[in-house]
Write an enzyme that holds these catalytic residues in place. Structure first.
Site, PDB file in Angstrom:
ATOM      1  N   LYS A 143       0.823  -1.209   0.000  1.00  0.00           N
ATOM      2  CA  LYS A 143       0.000   0.000   0.000  1.00  0.00           C
ATOM      3  C   LYS A 143       0.862   1.266   0.000  1.00  0.00           C
ATOM      4  O   LYS A 143       0.595   2.208  -0.744  1.00  0.00           O
ATOM      5  CB  LYS A 143      -0.949  -0.022   1.206  1.00  0.00           C
ATOM      6  CG  LYS A 143      -1.948  -1.172   1.170  1.00  0.00           C
ATOM      7  CD  LYS A 143      -2.953  -1.096   2.305  1.00  0.00           C
ATOM      8  CE  LYS A 143      -2.328  -1.351   3.665  1.00  0.00           C
ATOM      9  NZ  LYS A 143      -1.788  -2.731   3.777  1.00  0.00           N
ATOM     10  N   ASP A 158      -1.200   6.612   6.353  1.00  0.00           N
ATOM     11  CA  ASP A 158      -1.212   5.184   6.641  1.00  0.00           C
ATOM     12  C   ASP A 158      -2.096   4.916   7.851  1.00  0.00           C
ATOM     13  O   ASP A 158      -2.231   5.768   8.740  1.00  0.00           O
ATOM     14  CB  ASP A 158       0.218   4.706   6.918  1.00  0.00           C
ATOM     15  CG  ASP A 158       0.352   3.200   6.817  1.00  0.00           C
ATOM     16  OD1 ASP A 158      -0.578   2.551   6.301  1.00  0.00           O
ATOM     17  OD2 ASP A 158       1.384   2.668   7.269  1.00  0.00           O
TER      18      ASP A 158
END
Length: 346
Positions: A71, A116
């Site tokens: 990611k 994040d």
């Protein structure tokens, strides 16, 4: 293709500056170099190409999936291929609306903001983010009580890339404001072998195909783990073998030294299974009781150990607690009772 952290979110050995440099070097710099996740790569490529043709910032992007699948790397690629600057932050670091306001107000036009673990942001910050994502402005409250006033502050247009391992914890108003949501899946062994082949070349380690396949089988479908195990194999070959190469025997010896068994279970995974089977006769047993028995926090067992054990069919979650499945007994070399029937009856 490697995010920060360690396998399944757990904390591994401390990472020094040299390790961080290696992590950065192993990350692919473009979607063309990124291995695996073909659907998400295709969707992102279309999103970025359309934004480039229209000379605008890409839509806000949410990347969801287990830890270690890439990611953070994809967020960096979005910024790189959009030719935009990148700002990195994390949900736990944004615990007040003022933290988010300071971050957003400092963005330059077109900047890509990566957050994040976005599901761990404070609720007040989430509510401020709604307006920022939609209208590129925020309202700052000045004063308290009846005399408080709201001052609107315009923001530079930006692209938010959020990453989450638990998308279900995101409130619907926030999730709906992302123009695209990409769901990352675990890798199969063939893609992991490609990851290992690329990374081993960058690390200057040559190994035969069976050695790469051995690492891939023990990597739990996660590129981050594959790269971490590869570095440990490199270290072992450097000390005990021939510099610059690693054989299948050296791979197995290195992974045995680091307590990684043939299917990727480590010491904590086996401790949970062994305790559940031997001490609690396969369960059901409550999560907190199981965690105390292995000397770990309940959150660690639930978020770090259980997902993989459930995925490979070794452990079941029931309303009455955790139960060991027949495959777990087989892996431990024990004769199992009728655990599957118990699980179906609950």
């Amino acid at each position: 293709m490697v995010d920060e952290g360690s396998p399944e979110g757990r904390s591994a050995e401390p990472i020094d500056e040299a390790e961080l440099a290696i992590e950065g070097a192993l990350r692919p710099g473009s979607l063309g170099e990124f291995i695996g996740q073909p659907k998400v790569r295709g969707q992102l490529q279309l999103l970025l190409d359309a934004a480039r043709i229209q000379n605008r910032s890409p839509d806000h992007i949410l990347l969801a999936g287990p830890p270690g699948l890439g990611k953070t790397t994809l967020a960096m690629i979005v910024a790189h291929e959009s030719e935009r600057p990148l700002r990195l932050s994390s949900g736990p670091a944004i615990q007040h609306a003022g933290d988010l306001a300071a971050l957003l107000s400092s963005l330059v036009p077109g900047e890509v903001l990566f957050i994040d673990e976005i599901h761990r942001m404070a609720r007040s910050a989430e509510e401020m983010l709604y307006l920022a994502m939609e209208d590129f402005r925020i309202d700052i409250m000045v004063g308290k009580g009846a005399g408080a006033t709201s001052i609107p502050l315009d923001l530079a247009p930006f692209t938010l890339v959020g990453a989450t391992t638990r998308s279900g914890l995101l409130p619907n108003p926030l999730r709906d404001r992302f123009g695209f949501t990409g769901h990352l899946e675990f890798y199969d062994d063939s893609d992991l072998e490609k990851v290992i082949l690329r990374s081993s070349g960058m690390l200057g380690v040559s190994m035969p195909g069976d050695a790469r396949a051995e690492i891939a089988r023990r990597s739990r479908g996660t590129p981050r783990i594959a790269n971490r195990l590869l570095r440990r194999v490199r270290d072992y070959a450097l000390v005990h073998g021939e510099h610059g190469s690693a054989s299948i025997a050296e791979v197995r010896a290195a992974l045995e030294l680091y307590d990684v068994d043939p299917i990727g279970l480590d010491r904590l995974d086996r401790a949970v299974l062994d305790t559940l089977v031997r001490r609690f006769r396969g369960g059901p047993v409550g999560l907190s009781t199981l965690a105390v028995a292995v000397g770990e926090e309940a959150e660690t067992v639930e978020s770090v150990v259980e997902p993989f054990l459930v995925r490979i069919g070794f452990l079941g979650r029931t309303p009455r607690g955790r139960v060991a499945m027949p495959e777990a007994y087989e892996h431990l070399g024990l004769q199992h009772p009728e655990t599957a029937a118990l699980f179906n009856d609950l």
